[in-house]
Design an enzyme around this catalytic site. Structure first.
Site, short mmCIF file in Angstrom:
data_model
loop_
_atom_site.label_atom_id
_atom_site.label_comp_id
_atom_site.label_asym_id
_atom_site.label_seq_id
_atom_site.Cartn_x
_atom_site.Cartn_y
_atom_site.Cartn_z
N SER A 23 -23.30 35.32 -61.82
CA SER A 23 -22.94 34.27 -60.86
C SER A 23 -22.88 32.88 -61.48
O SER A 23 -22.61 31.89 -60.81
CB SER A 23 -23.94 34.26 -59.70
OG SER A 23 -25.26 34.13 -60.20
N ASN A 110 -35.60 35.08 -55.96
CA ASN A 110 -35.20 35.20 -54.55
C ASN A 110 -35.50 33.92 -53.76
O ASN A 110 -34.66 33.42 -53.02
CB ASN A 110 -35.93 36.38 -53.89
CG ASN A 110 -35.58 37.70 -54.55
OD1 ASN A 110 -34.68 37.76 -55.38
ND2 ASN A 110 -36.28 38.76 -54.17
N THR A 155 -1.49 18.13 -20.88
CA THR A 155 -2.22 19.39 -20.70
C THR A 155 -1.13 20.46 -20.71
O THR A 155 -0.01 20.20 -20.23
CB THR A 155 -3.01 19.42 -19.38
OG1 THR A 155 -2.10 19.29 -18.29
CG2 THR A 155 -4.04 18.29 -19.31
N HIS A 156 -1.45 21.60 -21.28
CA HIS A 156 -0.44 22.67 -21.47
C HIS A 156 0.75 22.16 -22.28
O HIS A 156 1.86 22.66 -22.12
CB HIS A 156 0.05 23.23 -20.12
CG HIS A 156 -1.06 23.58 -19.18
ND1 HIS A 156 -1.59 24.84 -19.09
CD2 HIS A 156 -1.78 22.80 -18.32
CE1 HIS A 156 -2.57 24.84 -18.18
NE2 HIS A 156 -2.70 23.62 -17.72
N SER A 277 12.38 16.94 -48.69
CA SER A 277 12.87 18.31 -48.87
C SER A 277 13.73 18.36 -50.13
O SER A 277 14.43 17.40 -50.44
CB SER A 277 13.71 18.70 -47.65
OG SER A 277 14.60 19.76 -47.98
N LYS A 283 15.05 14.70 -44.61
CA LYS A 283 13.74 15.16 -44.14
C LYS A 283 12.58 14.30 -44.61
O LYS A 283 12.55 13.80 -45.72
CB LYS A 283 13.50 16.58 -44.64
CG LYS A 283 14.45 17.58 -44.05
CD LYS A 283 13.96 18.11 -42.74
CE LYS A 283 12.88 19.12 -43.00
NZ LYS A 283 12.53 19.85 -41.82
N ASN A 285 8.71 15.22 -44.28
CA ASN A 285 7.83 16.29 -43.80
C ASN A 285 6.35 15.90 -43.82
O ASN A 285 5.90 15.21 -44.73
CB ASN A 285 8.01 17.54 -44.67
CG ASN A 285 9.39 18.14 -44.51
OD1 ASN A 285 10.01 18.02 -43.45
ND2 ASN A 285 9.89 18.77 -45.56
N GLU A 290 0.14 19.62 -42.40
CA GLU A 290 0.33 21.08 -42.31
C GLU A 290 -0.71 21.81 -43.15
O GLU A 290 -1.24 22.85 -42.76
CB GLU A 290 1.74 21.45 -42.74
CG GLU A 290 2.81 20.93 -41.79
CD GLU A 290 4.19 20.98 -42.42
OE1 GLU A 290 4.77 22.06 -42.47
OE2 GLU A 290 4.67 19.93 -42.87
N TYR A 317 -34.63 40.37 -49.63
CA TYR A 317 -33.51 39.94 -50.46
C TYR A 317 -32.62 41.12 -50.82
O TYR A 317 -33.10 42.21 -51.14
CB TYR A 317 -34.01 39.27 -51.76
CG TYR A 317 -32.83 38.91 -52.66
CD1 TYR A 317 -32.13 37.73 -52.46
CD2 TYR A 317 -32.38 39.78 -53.66
CE1 TYR A 317 -31.02 37.42 -53.23
CE2 TYR A 317 -31.28 39.49 -54.43
CZ TYR A 317 -30.60 38.30 -54.22
OH TYR A 317 -29.50 38.00 -54.97
N GLN A 322 -25.87 36.83 -52.71
CA GLN A 322 -25.24 35.98 -53.72
C GLN A 322 -23.87 35.45 -53.25
O GLN A 322 -23.40 34.43 -53.74
CB GLN A 322 -25.09 36.78 -55.02
CG GLN A 322 -24.41 36.03 -56.14
CD GLN A 322 -24.59 36.74 -57.47
OE1 GLN A 322 -25.70 36.78 -58.00
NE2 GLN A 322 -23.54 37.30 -58.01
N LYS A 325 -22.97 31.53 -51.92
CA LYS A 325 -22.65 30.30 -52.63
C LYS A 325 -21.17 29.98 -52.67
O LYS A 325 -20.74 28.86 -52.40
CB LYS A 325 -23.24 30.36 -54.04
CG LYS A 325 -24.73 30.06 -54.02
CD LYS A 325 -25.44 30.39 -55.30
CE LYS A 325 -25.66 31.88 -55.44
NZ LYS A 325 -26.53 32.45 -54.38
N1 ARG Z 1 -27.76 35.10 -58.36
C1 ARG Z 1 -28.67 35.58 -57.38
C2 ARG Z 1 -28.21 35.11 -55.99
O1 ARG Z 1 -27.38 34.29 -55.94
C3 ARG Z 1 -30.02 35.02 -57.65
C4 ARG Z 1 -31.14 35.81 -57.08
C5 ARG Z 1 -31.30 37.01 -57.88
N2 ARG Z 1 -32.38 37.83 -57.41
C6 ARG Z 1 -32.41 39.11 -57.64
N3 ARG Z 1 -33.41 39.75 -57.19
N4 ARG Z 1 -31.46 39.69 -58.32
O2 ARG Z 1 -28.66 35.58 -54.98
#
Ligand code: ARG
Length: 458
Positions: A23, A110, A155-156, A277, A283, A285, A290, A317, A322, A325
């Site tokens: 990660s 964790n 409205t509408h 365009s 045009k 735009n 959008e 956990y 993961q 993120k």
């Molecule tokens: N990269 C992991 C996450 O984002 C970190 C935690 C890892 N913990 C584990 N027991 N593998 O969740």
């Protein structure tokens, strides 16, 4: 390279399987939060007597130097590490050797990864709020610049009643202010210390979690270590707050796409915030609008995707977590660029008051005509019928209230006096409104003032 957990295994991990779980490519965004959390953890271990004074000193100093280096040179935060936690620990051990290997005492990734993300959101949410406040300010400026100009409300997507253009812009400002508050609530939800939870059951070292929470600026400690290891409700709340903000930006964008088109022509898009365009020379735009509208789907997708991920998990956990993120980072970036782009468009809009006022007169004054009859004592249902019949006739003849002669008013109802034509204007309509949230010009003036006062507090 070896992972933090290689000791238990006698063969190296399969590169594809290991690579799949890596990660660091995205969680490097948590670098500074990871170091901040680790400094506090080292100090807490030291205070608990679980780390010798010299080791604590060495760890804290080295972590501070690592933080400095990472801030100075973002390229420093890289390598083939599994995640940002492994990276920071590797750098620490490279600097101070064995002492560095003591940092993870009594701690698990964790609780650490949840802590990092909480710190991250606490740091970044105010920037999103600032971007929204800047857009609210642009709405307030448009409201100010519009003065007493009138436009139809819809409205509408059919003409409803006349409103001040200022009232229209303040309507969008109101929704954006709720988004601002919702983001604050998401930050508050994230505002709890997870350290002390260990991998799931808590830690056996006597760290002072209340002191740790204070040191890291958290308002509280989580209530239950098992819950803490899997709790990402604050992520869902953040994604909901960003999704709803994107929905509001999308609505504003959609309005402006319609209102700046040839058919309405209520506002003119600045050349700077439009595109041309490649084929049709005439045009202009509204591409940025959008794209904002389009990106709202992406933010909602992040929320939906995350809820589905959470839904499949047992307690404790699980590596699925993961996925939180990339959802957070993407939703954050999406809202951030969209707010900035919307601001660029809104702040440069020019009002075509002649067009909006023309559209604000005519049959959309029917409610005001009915209210006139009510003020003369007629029951509203009855007045609705009388005016409905007038509208039917005017439509058939291609006319509106302004062309009615006094006899024609009288024909429709005896209750119409000589002042009836004056009641049937857009200006009279807005002036007749009484409630504080209405489009009454005095109410709108106060609403604008209140909005300005709010902006000063942000
Ligand atoms: N990269 C992991 C996450 O984002 C970190 C935690 C890892 N913990 C584990 N027991 N593998 O969740």
């Amino acid at each position: 390279m070896s992972a933090l957990w290689s000791g238990r295994f006698d063969t190296a991990p399969d590169p594809a399987a290991f690579g799949f779980g890596v990660s660091f490519g995205f969680d490097r965004a948590l670098f500074e939060d990871d170091v901040t959390g680790s400094i506090a953890w080292a100090e807490a271990l030291g205070a608990a007597g679980a780390l010798a004074r010299e080791d604590t000193r060495a760890i804290v100093d080295a972590l501070k130097a690592i933080l400095e280096e990472g801030r100075r040179d973002p390229a420093f935060v890289s390598g083939d590490d599994e995640d940002v936690h492994s990276f920071v620990e590797r750098k620490l051990v490279e600097r101070i050797g064995d002492a560095g290997r003591r940092l993870h005492t009594g701690r698990s990734r964790n609780e650490q990864v949840s802590l990092d993300l909480r710190l991250y959101l606490r740091r970044r949410i105010p920037l999103l709020q600032q971007a929204l406040a800047t857009l609210v300010a642009a709405c307030a400026e448009q409201a100010e610049a519009a003065g007493a100009a009138l436009m139809p409300s819809y409205t509408h997507l059919r003409r409803a009643q006349p409103v001040l253009v200022a009232h229209y812009f303040l309507a969008h400002a109101s929704a954006l202010r709720r988004d601002h508050a919702r983001l604050a609530a998401a930050a508050e939800e994230a505002n709890a210390l997870t350290l002390g939870s260990g991998a799931i059951a808590g830690t056996s070292y006597s760290v002072d979690t209340a002191q740790l929470a204070r040191a890291l600026g958290f308002s509280r400690v989580v209530r239950n270590s098992m819950d803490a290891s899997s709790d990402r409700d604050f992520v869902a709340s953040f994604l909901y707050a960003t999704s709803l903000a994107m929905v509001h930006l999308s609505r504003l964008a959609e309005d402006l796409i319609i209102f700046t088109g040839e058919e309405h022509g209520f506002f003119e898009l600045a050349d700077a915030s439009a595109t041309g365009s490649s084929m049709m020379p005439q045009k202009k735009n509204p591409d940025p609008l959008e794209l904002v509208r389009g990106k709202s789907g992406r933010a909602i997708g992040r929320l939906t995707g995350w809820l589905v991920t959470m839904k499949g998990l047992p307690s404790g956990y699980n590596k699925d977590l993961q996925e939180d993120k990339e959802a957070v980072f993407d939703a954050e970036a999406t809202l951030s660029v969209s707010a900035v782009a919307t601001h660029a468009v809104v702040s440069r809009l020019t009002l075509n008051a002649e067009r909006t006022e023309r559209a604000a007169s005519g049959l959309l004054l029917a409610t005001d005509v009915a209210d006139y009859l009510v003020s003369r004592g007629m029951a509203f249902r009855r007045a609705h019928e009388v005016v409905g019949a007038m509208v039917r006739r005017l439509l058939a003849e291609g006319r509106d209230f302004s062309t009615l002669t006094l006899e024609e008013w009288r024909d429709a109802s005896e209750m119409f006096g000589d002042d009836a034509p004056r009641a049937a204007t857009a200006l009279a309509s807005v002036q007749a409104k009484r409630s504080p949230q209405s489009t009454n010009p005095e109410a709108v003036r106060q609403a604008l003032e209140e909005c300005r006062a709010w902006l000063k507090t942000t």
